[in-house]
Write a protein that holds these residues in place. Structure first.
Motif, PDB file in Angstrom:
ATOM      1  N   SER A 204      -0.282   3.133   1.865  1.00 53.44           N
ATOM      2  CA  SER A 204      -1.410   2.414   2.451  1.00 53.44           C
ATOM      3  C   SER A 204      -2.703   2.867   1.785  1.00 53.44           C
ATOM      4  O   SER A 204      -2.762   3.928   1.152  1.00 53.44           O
ATOM      5  CB  SER A 204      -1.488   2.695   3.949  1.00 53.44           C
ATOM      6  N   PHE A 205      -3.747   2.069   1.941  1.00 49.97           N
ATOM      7  CA  PHE A 205      -5.042   2.446   1.384  1.00 49.97           C
ATOM      8  C   PHE A 205      -5.521   3.772   1.985  1.00 49.97           C
ATOM      9  O   PHE A 205      -6.097   4.608   1.285  1.00 49.97           O
ATOM     10  CB  PHE A 205      -6.069   1.346   1.648  1.00 49.97           C
ATOM     11  N   ASP A 206      -5.291   3.947   3.264  1.00 52.12           N
ATOM     12  CA  ASP A 206      -5.734   5.184   3.906  1.00 52.12           C
ATOM     13  C   ASP A 206      -4.970   6.394   3.373  1.00 52.12           C
ATOM     14  O   ASP A 206      -5.553   7.476   3.202  1.00 52.12           O
ATOM     15  CB  ASP A 206      -5.562   5.076   5.422  1.00 52.12           C
ATOM     16  N   GLN A 207      -3.665   6.243   3.103  1.00 52.16           N
ATOM     17  CA  GLN A 207      -2.898   7.349   2.520  1.00 52.16           C
ATOM     18  C   GLN A 207      -3.388   7.673   1.121  1.00 52.16           C
ATOM     19  O   GLN A 207      -3.505   8.847   0.746  1.00 52.16           O
ATOM     20  CB  GLN A 207      -1.408   6.991   2.503  1.00 52.16           C
ATOM     21  N   MET A 208      -3.699   6.645   0.332  1.00 50.53           N
ATOM     22  CA  MET A 208      -4.240   6.884  -1.006  1.00 50.53           C
ATOM     23  C   MET A 208      -5.595   7.593  -0.929  1.00 50.53           C
ATOM     24  O   MET A 208      -5.875   8.506  -1.695  1.00 50.53           O
ATOM     25  CB  MET A 208      -4.365   5.560  -1.760  1.00 50.53           C
ATOM     26  N   LYS A 209      -6.407   7.145   0.017  1.00 53.27           N
ATOM     27  CA  LYS A 209      -7.722   7.761   0.198  1.00 53.27           C
ATOM     28  C   LYS A 209      -7.574   9.226   0.584  1.00 53.27           C
ATOM     29  O   LYS A 209      -8.314  10.093   0.082  1.00 53.27           O
ATOM     30  CB  LYS A 209      -8.487   7.007   1.299  1.00 53.27           C
ATOM     31  N   GLU A 210      -6.604   9.534   1.431  1.00 56.37           N
ATOM     32  CA  GLU A 210      -6.391  10.921   1.849  1.00 56.37           C
ATOM     33  C   GLU A 210      -5.962  11.785   0.672  1.00 56.37           C
ATOM     34  O   GLU A 210      -6.430  12.924   0.527  1.00 56.37           O
ATOM     35  CB  GLU A 210      -5.342  10.970   2.957  1.00 56.37           C
ATOM     36  N   ILE A 211      -5.098  11.266  -0.173  1.00 55.38           N
ATOM     37  CA  ILE A 211      -4.688  12.017  -1.360  1.00 55.38           C
ATOM     38  C   ILE A 211      -5.881  12.239  -2.280  1.00 55.38           C
ATOM     39  O   ILE A 211      -6.070  13.337  -2.821  1.00 55.38           O
ATOM     40  CB  ILE A 211      -3.534  11.286  -2.077  1.00 55.38           C
ATOM     41  N   ALA A 212      -6.697  11.218  -2.463  1.00 59.44           N
ATOM     42  CA  ALA A 212      -7.895  11.368  -3.292  1.00 59.44           C
ATOM     43  C   ALA A 212      -8.839  12.418  -2.717  1.00 59.44           C
ATOM     44  O   ALA A 212      -9.438  13.208  -3.458  1.00 59.44           O
ATOM     45  CB  ALA A 212      -8.606  10.028  -3.428  1.00 59.44           C
ATOM     46  N   GLN A 213      -8.979  12.444  -1.411  1.00 58.65           N
ATOM     47  CA  GLN A 213      -9.850  13.434  -0.774  1.00 58.65           C
ATOM     48  C   GLN A 213      -9.334  14.857  -0.947  1.00 58.65           C
ATOM     49  O   GLN A 213     -10.101  15.808  -0.928  1.00 58.65           O
ATOM     50  CB  GLN A 213     -10.026  13.091   0.706  1.00 58.65           C
ATOM     51  N   MET A 214      -8.001  14.996  -1.118  1.00 63.03           N
ATOM     52  CA  MET A 214      -7.417  16.310  -1.398  1.00 63.03           C
ATOM     53  C   MET A 214      -7.556  16.700  -2.862  1.00 63.03           C
ATOM     54  O   MET A 214      -7.196  17.811  -3.254  1.00 63.03           O
ATOM     55  CB  MET A 214      -5.932  16.328  -1.005  1.00 63.03           C
ATOM     56  N   GLY A 215      -8.057  15.788  -3.696  1.00 60.77           N
ATOM     57  CA  GLY A 215      -8.231  16.077  -5.113  1.00 60.77           C
ATOM     58  C   GLY A 215      -7.214  15.406  -6.002  1.00 60.77           C
ATOM     59  O   GLY A 215      -7.262  15.550  -7.234  1.00 60.77           O
ATOM     60  N   GLY A 216      -6.261  14.654  -5.407  1.00 58.35           N
ATOM     61  CA  GLY A 216      -5.258  13.957  -6.200  1.00 58.35           C
ATOM     62  C   GLY A 216      -5.814  12.692  -6.831  1.00 58.35           C
ATOM     63  O   GLY A 216      -6.858  12.170  -6.422  1.00 58.35           O
ATOM     64  N   TYR A 217      -5.102  12.201  -7.843  1.00 55.84           N
ATOM     65  CA  TYR A 217      -5.490  10.975  -8.543  1.00 55.84           C
ATOM     66  C   TYR A 217      -4.501   9.861  -8.212  1.00 55.84           C
ATOM     67  O   TYR A 217      -3.291  10.088  -8.160  1.00 55.84           O
ATOM     68  CB  TYR A 217      -5.526  11.204 -10.054  1.00 55.84           C
ATOM     69  N   ILE A 218      -5.019   8.658  -8.026  1.00 53.40           N
ATOM     70  CA  ILE A 218      -4.200   7.487  -7.731  1.00 53.40           C
ATOM     71  C   ILE A 218      -3.988   6.736  -9.043  1.00 53.40           C
ATOM     72  O   ILE A 218      -4.939   6.247  -9.648  1.00 53.40           O
ATOM     73  CB  ILE A 218      -4.874   6.561  -6.707  1.00 53.40           C
ATOM     74  N   GLU A 219      -2.726   6.672  -9.483  1.00 55.10           N
ATOM     75  CA  GLU A 219      -2.430   6.020 -10.750  1.00 55.10           C
ATOM     76  C   GLU A 219      -1.948   4.592 -10.526  1.00 55.10           C
ATOM     77  O   GLU A 219      -0.927   4.357  -9.883  1.00 55.10           O
ATOM     78  CB  GLU A 219      -1.343   6.792 -11.507  1.00 55.10           C
ATOM     79  N   ASN A 220      -2.696   3.644 -11.058  1.00 59.43           N
ATOM     80  CA  ASN A 220      -2.293   2.249 -11.025  1.00 59.43           C
ATOM     81  C   ASN A 220      -1.698   1.871 -12.379  1.00 59.43           C
ATOM     82  O   ASN A 220      -2.238   2.259 -13.429  1.00 59.43           O
ATOM     83  CB  ASN A 220      -3.498   1.358 -10.724  1.00 59.43           C
ATOM     84  N   VAL A 221      -0.583   1.150 -12.360  1.00 54.85           N
ATOM     85  CA  VAL A 221       0.090   0.774 -13.608  1.00 54.85           C
ATOM     86  C   VAL A 221       0.138  -0.745 -13.715  1.00 54.85           C
ATOM     87  O   VAL A 221       0.485  -1.441 -12.759  1.00 54.85           O
ATOM     88  CB  VAL A 221       1.503   1.378 -13.701  1.00 54.85           C
ATOM     89  N   PHE A 222      -0.184  -1.259 -14.909  1.00 57.36           N
ATOM     90  CA  PHE A 222      -0.276  -2.712 -15.060  1.00 57.36           C
ATOM     91  C   PHE A 222       1.094  -3.364 -15.157  1.00 57.36           C
ATOM     92  O   PHE A 222       1.216  -4.572 -14.956  1.00 57.36           O
ATOM     93  CB  PHE A 222      -1.125  -3.073 -16.279  1.00 57.36           C
ATOM     94  N   ILE A 223       2.120  -2.591 -15.450  1.00 59.28           N
ATOM     95  CA  ILE A 223       3.457  -3.168 -15.523  1.00 59.28           C
ATOM     96  C   ILE A 223       3.855  -3.793 -14.184  1.00 59.28           C
ATOM     97  O   ILE A 223       4.639  -4.749 -14.143  1.00 59.28           O
ATOM     98  CB  ILE A 223       4.478  -2.087 -15.947  1.00 59.28           C
ATOM     99  N   ALA A 224       3.296  -3.266 -13.090  1.00 61.07           N
ATOM    100  CA  ALA A 224       3.614  -3.825 -11.766  1.00 61.07           C
ATOM    101  C   ALA A 224       3.183  -5.279 -11.651  1.00 61.07           C
ATOM    102  O   ALA A 224       3.722  -6.023 -10.832  1.00 61.07           O
ATOM    103  CB  ALA A 224       2.944  -2.992 -10.682  1.00 61.07           C
ATOM    104  N   CYS A 225       2.219  -5.690 -12.489  1.00 65.65           N
ATOM    105  CA  CYS A 225       1.718  -7.062 -12.442  1.00 65.65           C
ATOM    106  C   CYS A 225       2.540  -8.020 -13.308  1.00 65.65           C
ATOM    107  O   CYS A 225       2.348  -9.237 -13.217  1.00 65.65           O
ATOM    108  CB  CYS A 225       0.252  -7.108 -12.899  1.00 65.65           C
ATOM    109  N   MET A 226       3.444  -7.488 -14.128  1.00 64.01           N
ATOM    110  CA  MET A 226       4.230  -8.324 -15.014  1.00 64.01           C
ATOM    111  C   MET A 226       5.278  -9.124 -14.222  1.00 64.01           C
ATOM    112  O   MET A 226       5.820  -8.636 -13.235  1.00 64.01           O
ATOM    113  CB  MET A 226       4.923  -7.472 -16.071  1.00 64.01           C
TER     114      MET A 226
END
Length: 308
Positions: A204-226
């Motif tokens: 979820s967006f909130d889970q991603m935000k929580e990871i970012a707040q802990m210092g983690g990076y959210i990796e988006n991959v364009f292959i998912a759009c293929m």
């Protein structure tokens, strides 16, 4: 040279699959030498070579000897083929130049519980896969009480010692959040890998935000759009970037099969698409240059925005 080409210049792809991935019989768009030459031709600074099967440190070492002006970074993925959560394998990979350790992918319990689709992709080529996996329930990085297993803490210590970043692979979002907390506490870079891959991760967006707040990076991959993959609408990725903030996001390719464009072109398409969706050049630069350089602990000169 348009804006996307300029932003591709000096970029680092943190999730780049090579060929052969697990068999020569599975067609790839480019072999590893061609990939490296294409990255150089595009002006990229480098890429992290990922394999679901073997450590890529040997290939990275040779490619860096063969092609100048671009750097191939080796990695290791902790599937059954390297002994699962194997701190010794991580140390050997680190001693051989690895920069990223990925948690289990197609052998993750989360992956197997949600359909084992990668096993389906391997089955036409690997005749022993069903017997090899018959008694396997998948690799979890947490124990029955919900705590990280001891071997994960050992892996984090190795990463801290050698300066490796940790990618979440295909483990569940719940496992990833615990791993991010422990890695960040140890000063180890953490990457939440393709969180929009559904139903595999589906963070979820909130889970991603929580990871970012802990210092983690959210990796988006364009292959998912293929179209042969998830068919994800690119606008969803733009929404993640806007919700989390570019300072804690990455943009990567994650391409394997021959039906995809060459990985440097996928990353260029990704950049061009995000520009069209209103993501600023500065934010794209952060996600493709600055943040990868931080995770790989490169010199500050890598992140200088001098050619845009």
């Amino acid at each position: 040279m348009d804006r996307a080409d300029k932003l591709l210049h000096g970029a680092i792809d943190m999730h780049a699959h090579g060929y052969p991935q697990f068999t020569l019989n599975m067609p790839g768009r480019q072999n590893n030498l061609q990939w490296t030459q294409a990255a150089k031709a595009a002006g990229m600074a480098g890429f992290v070579m990922k394999s679901h099967i073997w450590p890529t440190v040997g290939e990275a070492y040779l490619l860096n000897k063969m092609v100048d002006d671009v750097t191939v970074f080796g990695s290791i993925t902790l599937n059954y083929t390297v002994g699962g959560i194997n701190p010794m394998a991580v140390q050997i990979a680190a001693e051989s130049g690895a920069k990223v350790v990925f948690m289990p992918t197609w052998n993750a319990k989360n992956d197997m519980d949600k359909g084992a689709k990668y096993v389906d992709r391997m089955r036409p080529y690997i005749t022993t896969i069903d017997s090899a996996m018959a008694d396997k329930t998948g690799i979890s990085i947490i124990d029955d009480s919900g705590e990280l297993i001891a071997e994960i803490h050992q892996v984090i210590e190795v990463c801290k010692q050698y300066g490796l970043a940790i990618g979440s692979g295909h483990v569940s979002i719940e496992e990833s959040m615990k791993l991010c907390k422990a890695a960040s506490a140890a000063g180890v870079g953490f990457i939440l890998t393709h969180p929009l891959n559904t139903p595999l991760i589906n963070a979820s967006f909130d889970q991603m935000k929580e990871i970012a707040q802990m210092g983690g990076y959210i990796e988006n991959v364009f292959i998912a759009c293929m179209p042969m993959h998830e068919g994800l609408k690119p606008k969803r990725i733009a929404e993640v970037i806007e919700h989390v903030g570019a300072q804690q996001c990455l943009m990567s390719s994650d391409a394997i099969e021959a039906w995809n464009p060459p990985p440097p072109e996928i990353l260029r398409m990704f950049i061009a698409t995000m520009l069209a969706l209103g993501i600023s050049e500065d934010d794209i630069y952060t996600m493709t240059h600055t943040n990868p350089a931080k995770l790989l602990k490169l010199e500050e000169s890598v992140t200088e925005k001098s050619d845009l």
